[in-house]
Design an enzyme around this catalytic site. Structure first.
Site, PDB file in Angstrom:
ATOM      1  N   LYS A 199       6.348  38.212  15.924  1.00  0.00           N
ATOM      2  CA  LYS A 199       7.508  37.481  16.411  1.00  0.00           C
ATOM      3  C   LYS A 199       8.166  36.628  15.327  1.00  0.00           C
ATOM      4  O   LYS A 199       9.393  36.515  15.291  1.00  0.00           O
ATOM      5  CB  LYS A 199       7.105  36.588  17.590  1.00  0.00           C
ATOM      6  CG  LYS A 199       6.791  37.351  18.871  1.00  0.00           C
ATOM      7  CD  LYS A 199       6.484  36.369  20.002  1.00  0.00           C
ATOM      8  CE  LYS A 199       5.660  36.985  21.111  1.00  0.00           C
ATOM      9  NZ  LYS A 199       6.379  37.889  21.992  1.00  0.00           N
ATOM     10  N   GLU A 244       9.172  27.084  19.658  1.00  0.00           N
ATOM     11  CA  GLU A 244      10.552  27.358  20.056  1.00  0.00           C
ATOM     12  C   GLU A 244      11.037  26.308  21.025  1.00  0.00           C
ATOM     13  O   GLU A 244      10.248  25.779  21.804  1.00  0.00           O
ATOM     14  CB  GLU A 244      10.601  28.698  20.812  1.00  0.00           C
ATOM     15  CG  GLU A 244      11.115  29.833  20.008  1.00  0.00           C
ATOM     16  CD  GLU A 244      11.123  31.142  20.791  1.00  0.00           C
ATOM     17  OE1 GLU A 244      11.187  31.126  22.030  1.00  0.00           O
ATOM     18  OE2 GLU A 244      11.062  32.185  20.135  1.00  0.00           O
ATOM     19  N   HIS A 285       5.921  35.856  33.451  1.00  0.00           N
ATOM     20  CA  HIS A 285       6.540  36.457  32.268  1.00  0.00           C
ATOM     21  C   HIS A 285       6.508  37.976  32.274  1.00  0.00           C
ATOM     22  O   HIS A 285       6.719  38.620  31.253  1.00  0.00           O
ATOM     23  CB  HIS A 285       5.919  35.927  30.967  1.00  0.00           C
ATOM     24  CG  HIS A 285       6.017  34.446  30.825  1.00  0.00           C
ATOM     25  ND1 HIS A 285       7.215  33.783  30.896  1.00  0.00           N
ATOM     26  CD2 HIS A 285       5.072  33.495  30.637  1.00  0.00           C
ATOM     27  CE1 HIS A 285       7.005  32.483  30.753  1.00  0.00           C
ATOM     28  NE2 HIS A 285       5.718  32.277  30.614  1.00  0.00           N
ATOM     29  N   ARG A 331      10.525  51.010  21.228  1.00  0.00           N
ATOM     30  CA  ARG A 331      10.084  52.148  22.046  1.00  0.00           C
ATOM     31  C   ARG A 331      11.008  52.264  23.256  1.00  0.00           C
ATOM     32  O   ARG A 331      11.900  51.445  23.431  1.00  0.00           O
ATOM     33  CB  ARG A 331       8.665  51.890  22.544  1.00  0.00           C
ATOM     34  CG  ARG A 331       8.596  50.550  23.273  1.00  0.00           C
ATOM     35  CD  ARG A 331       7.306  50.309  23.980  1.00  0.00           C
ATOM     36  NE  ARG A 331       7.109  48.901  24.265  1.00  0.00           N
ATOM     37  CZ  ARG A 331       7.656  48.244  25.287  1.00  0.00           C
ATOM     38  NH1 ARG A 331       8.463  48.863  26.118  1.00  0.00           N
ATOM     39  NH2 ARG A 331       7.402  46.961  25.482  1.00  0.00           N
TER      40      ARG A 331
HETATM   41  P1  ADP Z   1       6.021  38.740  25.303  1.00  0.00           P
HETATM   42  O1  ADP Z   1       6.086  39.425  23.969  1.00  0.00           O
HETATM   43  O2  ADP Z   1       4.646  38.222  25.616  1.00  0.00           O
HETATM   44  O3  ADP Z   1       6.627  39.544  26.418  1.00  0.00           O
HETATM   45  P2  ADP Z   1       8.457  37.193  24.979  1.00  0.00           P
HETATM   46  O4  ADP Z   1       8.709  36.443  23.741  1.00  0.00           O
HETATM   47  O5  ADP Z   1       9.179  38.496  25.161  1.00  0.00           O
HETATM   48  O6  ADP Z   1       6.874  37.407  25.148  1.00  0.00           O
HETATM   49  O7  ADP Z   1       8.749  36.281  26.234  1.00  0.00           O
HETATM   50  C1  ADP Z   1       8.414  36.687  27.547  1.00  0.00           C
HETATM   51  C2  ADP Z   1       9.142  35.836  28.570  1.00  0.00           C
HETATM   52  O8  ADP Z   1       8.858  34.441  28.358  1.00  0.00           O
HETATM   53  C3  ADP Z   1      10.655  35.914  28.515  1.00  0.00           C
HETATM   54  O9  ADP Z   1      11.164  37.008  29.210  1.00  0.00           O
HETATM   55  C4  ADP Z   1      11.057  34.591  29.131  1.00  0.00           C
HETATM   56  O10 ADP Z   1      10.944  34.668  30.531  1.00  0.00           O
HETATM   57  C5  ADP Z   1       9.990  33.636  28.643  1.00  0.00           C
HETATM   58  N1  ADP Z   1      10.417  32.939  27.412  1.00  0.00           N
HETATM   59  C6  ADP Z   1      10.273  33.371  26.144  1.00  0.00           C
HETATM   60  N2  ADP Z   1      10.798  32.503  25.253  1.00  0.00           N
HETATM   61  C7  ADP Z   1      11.282  31.468  25.973  1.00  0.00           C
HETATM   62  C8  ADP Z   1      11.953  30.235  25.625  1.00  0.00           C
HETATM   63  N3  ADP Z   1      12.196  29.895  24.367  1.00  0.00           N
HETATM   64  N4  ADP Z   1      12.313  29.413  26.641  1.00  0.00           N
HETATM   65  C9  ADP Z   1      12.039  29.747  27.930  1.00  0.00           C
HETATM   66  N5  ADP Z   1      11.424  30.867  28.303  1.00  0.00           N
HETATM   67  C10 ADP Z   1      11.036  31.734  27.352  1.00  0.00           C
END
Ligand code: ADP
Length: 636
Positions: A116, A200, A235, A297
C-alpha cells in the site's frame, strides 16, 4: 488467439471464466482439490486435473502443481481468477518462465501495486491524489504518533501488506494511538509477515468508489466507468453497483481520467481496478476523492460493469493476453442503465454470520438469463425494459448447484445475484425481489440480510456510506418472520393434499390449523382453496428466509382424534418438565409438559377443559415421535 486455457481457481469465478472461454471456442482445463472432486467447475471444463488435498495451501495455492497441470494437459495459458494466486507476482513470473501465457498484468505491475505504501507513493508521483497521511520508512512509535497528530484525528493505521480488511485500526484520539499501533503491528506480522504500517487521515462517512481499467500490450488504456461498493460489512463488500449514485458527468470524467493515469503509471496490461475513497459529506466531488489501492486482477464485482457496458471483461482479458488490441476505444464505451450485485453467502446472520456448511438439499435461485453481451449491433437497451418488472432479467453467477456441498475449506460465497434496470431503483427492486424468492435449505444464507439492506431507506436513496452496516447491522441481521399470507398458502397446500386431515384442525372448523415451523408450534389461519403439494413437509420462503413447515401431530395421527384428548409427542425429544399430575383438572390452553427437541423448547397444552386421565411420562424421559404422553378426558 490462445486455443486452450487452464483456470487456476474454483467456484463461481472458475465457472464464469469457462463460460466465456467456451463461447470463444477455447478448450478449458479445470483444477480441483479433494473437496471439489464433484464441483460444478470440474464438470463444466473440457478436462480437469486433481491437484491435491482440500486445504487451499495444499492445492489451489501451490503454483508448481498448477503449472505442471497446464503443461501435462497442453494448456497454453493460465487464468488465475481472483483471490488465490491472482496477485502473486512470483507465480505470474513462473507461469511466463514455463512458456505459458499469463492472463493478467505484467508481474512488475503486480509488485508495484502490492504494498500500500509503495503504491501510494508511485501514484502521488504520477499526480494521482492520495489520502493525506504518512507513508515513510520511520516506524518509531513516538514518531508515528507525532505524524498522526499532524494529520489530525481520527486516523487509520494500515499495514502496508494488508488486505481483505485485515491489519487496519481506526484511532479516535491521541491517547489510544500507542495501543492501536502495537495491536495493528502484531496482526500485520502474524497475517502478512510484515509489521510495516502507514498512517492515513480517516475519512468520515466515506464511500468506496472504484474504476475499472483495461490495458493492452499495444499501449492502449481505457476505463469502463465506476462502481460503488460502499455497502460493506467489516470492510468487506456486500452489495456493489454501477454506476455510482450521485456521480455527475464532470466528476466522473475527472475520476476516470485519474484512474487511467494511475494505470498508465504502471504500464498496465489487462483488467485492473483503481479503488478510491470519497468524502461524500457534501456529495461526490473530484477534489474529495483519493486513491486507496489498485487491484491487479478481475474483481468479484466485475459483472455490474459488464451489465452497464455490454462488454464481456473475461473475453477482453483473453484477447489482450493473446496479444490483440483492446476491442473498443474509449469513445465507443458508454453507460447503459444501472446494475446491482449482491453476494450470496452460505452463512447465518442470526449467528454472527458464521459460515453455514453442508449439503444444498434445496438450491433455487431466481429465473436467470445469460449475461448482457455485446452483439454486432451493440448493447441493446431493450434488455433494460424487461428488467423493470420481471425477474427474467436477473443474472446469477454461481459455482454450486442443488445437491452440492458447501465445504468449510473455502470462501462461503455461493452465488452473485446481479440485477439490471433502466435506472437505479428498477435494478434495486428487481434484485430485492429476486433475493426474496431465493430458496436455499438447510444451509443458511445471508439472503434475508441482503433483502433488508436493499430495503434500508439510506441505501434506497443512494446515500449509503461504508459505515451503514456497522450502525444498523443488528437490525438488518435480525431474522424476519414469514408473512401470514405465505404461511396460509403453504398450510392450505398441505391440507388440500390431504396431509393435514380435518381432525387436526382446531375447534372452529377450517378457521386455523396447527403446524410446526422450524420445530416451533404455530397456529396458521386457513382459507378456502389451496394447491396440491405432494409432500408431508414444505419449505416456506419469504423475504430471503426459508422455513420448514410440518403438520402438528399432537392432537391426531394413528387414530387419535383431537376430541380424544390424546397428546402425542410431535417429534423425538426429551421431556424437561411435567406441570400436571394424573387426575388434575385442567383448562383449555393450560401447559401440561415441556418437550425439548431440535434444541428448542415446546410447550404442550390442553386442547380443551378436562381432567388428566393418563400421564405416561416423567421429567427426563426420552420420547419418540407420536409417543402418547398425556390424555385429557373432556370435562363432564
Ligand atoms: P484492504 O486492502 O484490506 O481491502 P483497503 O485499503 O482497500 O483495505 O480498505 C478497505 C476499506 O476500509 C475501504 O473500502 C473503506 O471502507 C475503509 N477505509 C480504507 N481507508 C480508509 C480511510 N482512510 N478512511 C476511512 N475508511 C477507510
Amino acid at each position: 488467439m490462445i486455443q486452450s486455457l487452464l483456470i487456476a481457481n474454483r467456484g463461481e469465478i472458475a465457472c464464469r471464466i469457462i463460460r466465456t472461454a467456451r463461447q470463444m471456442g477455447i478448450r478449458t482445463v479445470a483444477v480441483y482439490s479433494d473437496a471439489d472432486a464433484k464441483a460444478l467447475h470440474v464438470r463444466q471444463a473440457d478436462e480437469a486435473v486433481h491437484i491435491g488435498p482440500s486445504p487451499a495451501r495444499e492445492s489451489y495455492l501451490v503454483g508448481e502443481k498448477i503449472i505442471a497441470a497446464a503443461l501435462t494437459t497442453g494448456a497454453e495459458a493460465i487464468h488465475p481468477g481472483y483471490g488465490f494466486l491472482s496477485e502473486n507476482a512470483e507465480f505470474a513470473q513462473a507461469v511466463i518462465d514455463a512458456g505459458l501465457v499469463w492472463v493478467g498484468p505484467r508481474p512488475a505491475s503486480i509488485t508495484a501495486m502490492g504494498l500500500k505504501d509503495a503504491a501510494k507513493k508511485l501514484m502521488a508521483e504520477a499526480g494521482v491524489p492520495v489520502t493525506p497521511g504518512y507513508l515513510g520508512e520511520n516506524q518509531d512509535p513516538a514518531f508515528l504518533a507525532s505524524q498522526a497528530a499532524e494529520i489530525g484525528y481520527p486516523v487509520l493505521i494500515k499495514a502496508v501488506a494488508g488486505g481483505g480488511g485485515k491489519g487496519m485500526r481506526k484511532v479516535e484520539e491521541a491517547a489510544d494511538f500507542a495501543d492501536a499501533l502495537a495491536s495493528c503491528q502484531r496482526e500485520a506480522s502474524a497475517s502478512f509477515g510484515n509489521a510495516h504500517v502507514l498512517i492515513e487521515k480517516y475519512i468520515q462517512r466515506p464511500r468506496h468508489i472504484e474504476v475499472q481499467v483495461f490495458g493492452d500490450t499495444h499501449g492502449n488504456i481505457v476505463h469502463l466507468f465506476e462502481r460503488d461498493c460502499s455497502l460493506q460489512r467489516r470492510h468487506q463488500k456486500v452489495i456493489e453497483e454501477a454506476p455510482a449514485p450521485g456521480m455527475d458527468e464532470g466528476t466522473r470524467e475527472q475520476l476516470c481520467a485519474t484512474a487511467v493515469r494511475a494505470a498508465r503509471a504502471v504500464d498496465y496490461v489487462g483488467a485492473g481496478t483503481i479503488e478510491f475513497i470519497a468524502d461524500a459529506s457534501e456529495g461526490l466531488r473530484a477534489d474529495r476523492i483519493w486513491f486507496m489501492e489498485m487491484n491487479t486482477r478481475l474483481q468479484v464485482e466485475h459483472p455490474v460493469t459488464e451489465e452497464i457496458t455490454g462488454v464481456d471483461l473475461v473475453e477482453w482479458q483473453l484477447r489482450v493476453a493473446s496479444g490483440e488490441p483492446l476491442p473498443k476505444r474509449q469513445d465507443e464505451l458508454s453507460i447503459n442503465g444501472w446494475a446491482m450485485e449482491a453476494r450470496l453467502y452460505a452463512e447465518d446472520p442470526a449467528k454472527g454470520f458464521l459460515p453455514s456448511i453442508g449439503r444444498l438439499e434445496h438450491f433455487t435461485l431466481p429465473h436467470t438469463r445469460p449475461p448482457v453481451r455485446d452483439t454486432a449491433h451493440g448493447f441493446s437497451p431493450d434488455v433494460d425494459a424487461t428488467n423493470q418488472t420481471s425477474q427474467g432479467a436477473i443474472r446469477v453467477d454461481t459455482g454450486v448447484e442443488k445437491g452440492g456441498e458447501v465445504s468449510p475449506f473455502y470462501d462461503p460465497m455461493i452465488a452473485k445475484v446481479i440485477a439490471s434496470g433502466h435506472d437505479r431503483d428498477a435494478a434495486r427492486r428487481s434484485l430485492l425481489s429476486a433475493l426474496g424468492d431465493t430458496v436455499v435449505w438447510p444451509v443458511k444464507t445471508n439472503a434475508a440480510f441482503l433483502v433488508a439492506a436493499l430495503a434500508h431507506p439510506e441505501f434506497a436513496e443512494g446515500t449509503v456510506d461504508t459505515g451503514l452496516i456497522a450502525r444498523d447491522g443488528e437490525e438488518l441481521a435480525r431474522p424476519p418472520a414469514p408473512s401470514p399470507a405465505k404461511l396460509t398458502d403453504a398450510a392450505m397446500a398441505m391440507i388440500s393434499a390431504g396431509i393435514v386431515p380435518r381432525f387436526r384442525l382446531n375447534a372452529e372448523p377450517h378457521s386455523s390449523g396447527r403446524f410446526l415451523l422450524d420445530g416451533e408450534p404455530i397456529e396458521i389461519p386457513l382459507v378456502a382453496g389451496g394447491t396440491l403439494w405432494p409432500s408431508d413437509d414444505m419449505l416456506v420462503s419469504d423475504k430471503g428466509m426459508v422455513w420448514h413447515l410440518t403438520p402438528w401431530r399432537i392432537e391426531g395421527g394413528h387414530g387419535h382424534h383431537a376430541h380424544d384428548g390424546a397428546i402425542l409427542s410431535p417429534m423425538p425429544g426429551r421431556i424437561i418438565a411435567v406441570e400436571v399430575a394424573a387426575g388434575d383438572v385442567v383448562t383449555k390452553g393450560q401447559k401440561l409438559l415441556t418437550l425439548e427437541a431440535m434444541k428448542m423448547e415446546h410447550s404442550l397444552t390442553a386442547p380443551f377443559d378436562g381432567v388428566v386421565a393418563e400421564l405416561n411420562v416423567a421429567a427426563g424421559a426420552q420420547v419418540q415421535v407420536e409417543a402418547p404422553l398425556v390424555r385429557i378426558a373432556p370435562a363432564e
